[in-house]
Design a protein around this motif. Structure first.
Motif, PDB file in Angstrom:
ATOM      1  N   GLU A 154       0.811  -0.917  -0.450  1.00 10.13           N
ATOM      2  CA  GLU A 154       0.173   0.248  -0.318  1.00 10.13           C
ATOM      3  C   GLU A 154       0.803   0.802   0.163  1.00 10.13           C
ATOM      4  O   GLU A 154       0.915   2.012  -0.722  1.00 10.13           O
ATOM      5  CB  GLU A 154      -1.140  -0.059   1.571  1.00 10.13           C
ATOM      6  CG  GLU A 154      -1.551  -0.854   1.221  1.00 10.13           C
ATOM      7  CD  GLU A 154      -3.031  -0.751   0.374  1.00 10.13           C
ATOM      8  OE1 GLU A 154      -3.065  -0.328  -0.337  1.00 10.13           O
ATOM      9  OE2 GLU A 154      -3.684  -2.070  -0.379  1.00 10.13           O
ATOM     10  N   VAL A 155       1.349   1.585   0.830  1.00  8.72           N
ATOM     11  CA  VAL A 155       2.819   2.242   0.828  1.00  8.72           C
ATOM     12  C   VAL A 155       3.630   2.288  -0.951  1.00  8.72           C
ATOM     13  O   VAL A 155       3.520   4.084  -1.008  1.00  8.72           O
ATOM     14  CB  VAL A 155       3.756   2.812   1.775  1.00  8.72           C
ATOM     15  CG1 VAL A 155       3.493   2.216   2.940  1.00  8.72           C
ATOM     16  CG2 VAL A 155       4.828   1.627   1.759  1.00  8.72           C
ATOM     17  N   GLN A 157       2.112   2.059  -3.471  1.00 15.82           N
ATOM     18  CA  GLN A 157       1.012   2.009  -4.355  1.00 15.82           C
ATOM     19  C   GLN A 157       1.095   3.818  -4.462  1.00 15.82           C
ATOM     20  O   GLN A 157       0.429   4.206  -5.536  1.00 15.82           O
ATOM     21  CB  GLN A 157      -0.027   1.350  -4.020  1.00 15.82           C
ATOM     22  CG  GLN A 157      -0.096   0.038  -4.160  1.00 15.82           C
ATOM     23  CD  GLN A 157      -1.115  -1.104  -4.653  1.00 15.82           C
ATOM     24  OE1 GLN A 157      -2.136  -0.550  -5.126  1.00 15.82           O
ATOM     25  NE2 GLN A 157      -1.333  -1.663  -3.207  1.00 15.82           N
ATOM     26  N   ASN A 158       1.142   4.200  -3.326  1.00 13.01           N
ATOM     27  CA  ASN A 158       0.838   5.773  -3.003  1.00 13.01           C
ATOM     28  C   ASN A 158       1.446   6.392  -3.901  1.00 13.01           C
ATOM     29  O   ASN A 158       1.183   7.544  -4.373  1.00 13.01           O
ATOM     30  CB  ASN A 158       1.105   6.324  -1.791  1.00 13.01           C
ATOM     31  CG  ASN A 158       0.749   6.774  -1.221  1.00 13.01           C
ATOM     32  OD1 ASN A 158      -0.237   7.623  -0.890  1.00 13.01           O
ATOM     33  ND2 ASN A 158       1.744   8.189  -1.012  1.00 13.01           N
ATOM     34  N   GLU A 161      -0.025   5.638  -7.664  1.00 10.22           N
ATOM     35  CA  GLU A 161      -1.478   6.029  -7.561  1.00 10.22           C
ATOM     36  C   GLU A 161      -2.204   7.822  -7.368  1.00 10.22           C
ATOM     37  O   GLU A 161      -2.288   8.524  -7.474  1.00 10.22           O
ATOM     38  CB  GLU A 161      -2.258   5.519  -6.550  1.00 10.22           C
ATOM     39  CG  GLU A 161      -2.753   3.589  -6.834  1.00 10.22           C
ATOM     40  CD  GLU A 161      -3.745   3.711  -7.745  1.00 10.22           C
ATOM     41  OE1 GLU A 161      -4.469   4.182  -8.045  1.00 10.22           O
ATOM     42  OE2 GLU A 161      -3.800   2.708  -8.592  1.00 10.22           O
ATOM     43  N   HIS A 162      -0.810   8.527  -6.324  1.00  5.17           N
ATOM     44  CA  HIS A 162      -0.862   9.633  -6.201  1.00  5.17           C
ATOM     45  C   HIS A 162      -0.304  11.254  -6.078  1.00  5.17           C
ATOM     46  O   HIS A 162      -0.217  11.710  -6.594  1.00  5.17           O
ATOM     47  CB  HIS A 162      -1.152   9.603  -4.240  1.00  5.17           C
ATOM     48  CG  HIS A 162      -2.290   8.833  -3.936  1.00  5.17           C
ATOM     49  ND1 HIS A 162      -4.030   9.303  -4.286  1.00  5.17           N
ATOM     50  CD2 HIS A 162      -2.353   7.396  -3.360  1.00  5.17           C
ATOM     51  CE1 HIS A 162      -4.474   7.922  -3.559  1.00  5.17           C
ATOM     52  NE2 HIS A 162      -3.415   7.558  -3.401  1.00  5.17           N
ATOM     53  N   PHE A 196       0.719  15.681  -0.603  1.00  4.67           N
ATOM     54  CA  PHE A 196      -0.528  15.651  -0.548  1.00  4.67           C
ATOM     55  C   PHE A 196      -1.819  16.998  -1.336  1.00  4.67           C
ATOM     56  O   PHE A 196      -2.941  16.775  -2.114  1.00  4.67           O
ATOM     57  CB  PHE A 196      -0.291  15.518   0.919  1.00  4.67           C
ATOM     58  CG  PHE A 196      -0.380  13.661   0.720  1.00  4.67           C
ATOM     59  CD1 PHE A 196       1.046  13.266   1.152  1.00  4.67           C
ATOM     60  CD2 PHE A 196      -1.727  13.095   1.601  1.00  4.67           C
ATOM     61  CE1 PHE A 196       1.648  11.811   1.084  1.00  4.67           C
ATOM     62  CE2 PHE A 196      -0.913  11.963   1.452  1.00  4.67           C
ATOM     63  CZ  PHE A 196       0.255  11.005   1.406  1.00  4.67           C
ATOM     64  N   THR A 227      -9.204  11.590  -0.809  1.00  5.54           N
ATOM     65  CA  THR A 227      -8.052  10.692  -2.197  1.00  5.54           C
ATOM     66  C   THR A 227      -9.098  12.111  -2.947  1.00  5.54           C
ATOM     67  O   THR A 227      -9.809  12.869  -2.649  1.00  5.54           O
ATOM     68  CB  THR A 227      -8.319   9.653  -2.801  1.00  5.54           C
ATOM     69  OG1 THR A 227      -9.703   9.999  -3.218  1.00  5.54           O
ATOM     70  CG2 THR A 227      -8.139   9.077  -1.701  1.00  5.54           C
ATOM     71  N   ARG A 234     -11.316   4.302  -2.722  1.00  8.50           N
ATOM     72  CA  ARG A 234     -10.265   4.596  -2.781  1.00  8.50           C
ATOM     73  C   ARG A 234      -9.493   5.822  -1.527  1.00  8.50           C
ATOM     74  O   ARG A 234     -10.703   6.061  -0.660  1.00  8.50           O
ATOM     75  CB  ARG A 234     -10.256   5.753  -3.538  1.00  8.50           C
ATOM     76  CG  ARG A 234     -10.229   5.486  -5.202  1.00  8.50           C
ATOM     77  CD  ARG A 234      -8.823   4.969  -5.468  1.00  8.50           C
ATOM     78  NE  ARG A 234      -9.094   3.907  -6.986  1.00  8.50           N
ATOM     79  CZ  ARG A 234      -7.916   4.904  -7.601  1.00  8.50           C
ATOM     80  NH1 ARG A 234      -6.600   5.433  -7.424  1.00  8.50           N
ATOM     81  NH2 ARG A 234      -7.936   4.577  -9.157  1.00  8.50           N
ATOM     82  N   GLY A 237      -6.570   2.669   1.880  1.00  5.44           N
ATOM     83  CA  GLY A 237      -4.689   2.307   2.095  1.00  5.44           C
ATOM     84  C   GLY A 237      -3.686   3.126   3.419  1.00  5.44           C
ATOM     85  O   GLY A 237      -3.154   2.316   3.885  1.00  5.44           O
ATOM     86  N   ILE A 238      -3.436   4.641   3.468  1.00  4.14           N
ATOM     87  CA  ILE A 238      -3.287   5.096   4.342  1.00  4.14           C
ATOM     88  C   ILE A 238      -3.988   5.075   6.085  1.00  4.14           C
ATOM     89  O   ILE A 238      -3.319   4.781   7.304  1.00  4.14           O
ATOM     90  CB  ILE A 238      -3.330   6.549   4.699  1.00  4.14           C
ATOM     91  CG1 ILE A 238      -1.766   6.577   3.276  1.00  4.14           C
ATOM     92  CG2 ILE A 238      -2.336   7.310   5.362  1.00  4.14           C
ATOM     93  CD1 ILE A 238      -2.140   8.664   2.167  1.00  4.14           C
TER      94      ILE A 238
ATOM     95  N   SER B  67      -6.071  -2.488  -2.164  1.00  4.54           N
ATOM     96  CA  SER B  67      -6.490  -1.834  -3.084  1.00  4.54           C
ATOM     97  C   SER B  67      -7.154  -2.885  -4.055  1.00  4.54           C
ATOM     98  O   SER B  67      -7.803  -2.537  -5.004  1.00  4.54           O
ATOM     99  CB  SER B  67      -5.140  -1.254  -4.018  1.00  4.54           C
ATOM    100  OG  SER B  67      -4.712   0.001  -2.482  1.00  4.54           O
TER     101      SER B  67
END
Lengths: 296, 188
Positions: A154-155, A157-158, A161-162, A196, A227, A234, A237-238, B67
């Motif tokens: 997840e980190v 993918q951050n 994705e972001h 962010f 997000t 969405r 994750g965090i 996800s």
């Protein structure tokens, strides 16, 4: 040539010294002088890579690095894959960019993350070593190895994705005998993306009015799970990382722009929110997982 | 028989992920992977228009991140609850690993959805957001397997209709033309 002095200790507690050093009006060729570096953690390593990229983009000139004189530190950087990664952002002789020998004591070498395939590769690579470190050294259950992989996934993918920009991830275990009396695992993720605030401004700045800034953007994502995507699936994750790191009694901090937000356990002195820091692009995520004191 | 109108489709996700995604990774991680797997599931569900009941099996999956689970579970459930769904379909998930069940539940809760899940040994649970009375009615139907409407009051307690209607509209139970209430687990 301008010289940026690297502090003897560069880890999650001292990383601001690096960002502060970039606040000057750097121009022309720049040398990162790391000769006196004696202690560096994954945050320091990915920070050195990100800083070089930032300076290089800003100046358009070569960025060089003097490697630590201390043989142990140099050897450690090699094992962590720093030289390989550094060859992509520093102007350095090709021979310096030799591949690490995948030493067994490394949890996760510095790994560039550009695509989802990179995330898959990270998770594949870390499985065996994470299992050994988490269960033997940190006293975590076998199931925690899977949860650790989920957190790592997840980190990473951050970034994709972001941030919408490449980044790096690295992880290592340490024995914090003096500091905590326990072993820890440190995970560092850094990207040079939009940060962010940049990610959330279009969708969410209006509701915050004049309060909108790096701190409110971090709070929006970190606390409220917002997000830029309208999709309600969405942003978890965090949130899930926070829950899991909290269950393990760990520290989670995210720095973006001029602010940092953190979930801080009892053993940490890091404040929950910091603002007015030197601006640095993208986002930097730091996770520290301590050895379990009791079964869990 | 009502069940003859149902098309049973079992889907092994670990097999699907290796066929659907341009890699040989065994882990169900990342949103694009989840999206690809969901589309592959939807492709398998394309059929002759009969009602389908599909068992999505995570048994061979080692790592399932949030996800990916959001794409494979929550978005799949939401898609087939929407008015423009491609086909009438019911889903059960098999997540024997406790961690997978936790992940499935979290992504369902996030979107206020629910699903029936085999959590091991043929023991089915309702995961996600479900009101207390709905859960109670569902558990009684699950224990019974199949229930004629005339037996509703005695088995489910009085005032069971709204909860059963809600469960049916959320596709957590199957209601046949004669009004018989059937647990999804009894259909696979």
């Amino acid at each position: 040539m301008r010289v940026v002095e690297i502090a003897p200790s560069l880890d999650y507690r001292t990383i601001e010294t690096l960002y502060d050093a970039l606040d000057d009006d750097l121009d022309g060729p720049v040398l990162f002088d790391a000769r006196h570096l004696r202690w560096v953690d994954p945050n320091g390593m990915v920070g050195l890579l990100a800083a070089a990229r930032v300076v290089g983009d800003r100046t358009g000139a070569p960025v060089r690095i003097s490697f630590p004189e201390n043989a142990d530190v140099s050897s450690y950087l090699t094992r962590m894959g720093f030289l390989t990664a550094a060859a992509q952002v520093y102007d350095m002789p090709a021979t310096k960019g030799r591949r690490s020998d995948r030493a067994s004591d490394v949890l996760l070498e510095i790994t560039p993350v550009h695509t989802n395939s990179d995330v898959h590769a990270v998770i594949e690579r870390v499985q065996t070593r994470a299992g050994r470190v988490l269960t033997r050294n940190l006293g975590y259950s076998a199931a925690a190895v899977v949860q650790f992989s989920v957190v790592l996934s997840e980190v990473c993918q951050n970034i994709i994705e972001h941030a919408e920009a490449p980044g790096w991830v690295a992880a290592q275990s340490y024995n914090w005998t003096k500091r905590l009396g326990r072993q820890v695992v440190v995970i560092a993720v850094s990207d040079l993306g939009r940060g962010f605030k940049g990610s959330l401004t279009d969708e969410h700045s209006g509701r915050f009015g004049d309060r909108w800034g790096d701190v409110t953007a971090l709070e929006a994502a970190f606390i409220h799970g917002l997000t830029r995507f309208p999709d309600s699936g969405r942003g978890q994750g965090i949130q899930q990382i926070r829950k899991q790191v909290g269950r393990w009694g760990g520290l989670l901090s995210i720095r973006s722009g001029t602010a940092r937000i953190a979930d801080t356990p009892d053993w940490s002195e890091m404040p929950p929110v910091e603002e007015g820091l030197t601006h640095f692009p993208g986002a930097q995520i730091n996770i520290i997982l301590p050895e379990r004191l009791s079964d869990g | 028989m009502v069940e003859r109108r149902v098309d049973p489709i079992n889907i092994d996700v670990s097999e699907l992920v290796q066929r659907s995604v341009a890699s040989l990774y065994a882990n169900l991680i990342t949103r694009p992977t989840g999206r690809a797997v969901r589309r592959a599931i939807e492709q398998q569900l394309l059929g002759d228009g009969r009602m389908a009941i599909s068992l999505i099996d995570f048994t061979e999956v080692r790592i399932l991140d949030f996800s990916c689970a959001d794409e494979v579970v929550a978005k799949l459930v939401a898609r087939y609850l929407s008015s423009d769904r491609p086909r009438d379909a019911f889903f059960l998930f098999r997540a024997v690993e406790e961690l997978h069940a936790h992940t499935v539940e979290e992504v369902l809760l996030r979107q206020r959805l629910a699903a029936v899940c085999d959590v091991g040994g043929g023991h089915f649970q309702l995961l996600g957001e479900v009101a207390g009375r709905e859960r109670d009615v569902w558990e009684r139907i699950e224990r019974t397997g199949r229930l004629m409407p005339g037996d509703g009051d005695s088995v489910l307690g009085s005032g069971w209709n709204p909860a059963a209607d809600s469960l049916a509209s959320r596709r957590l139970i199957f209601v046949g033309p004669g009004g018989a209430l059937t647990a999804l687990s009894a259909m696979v």
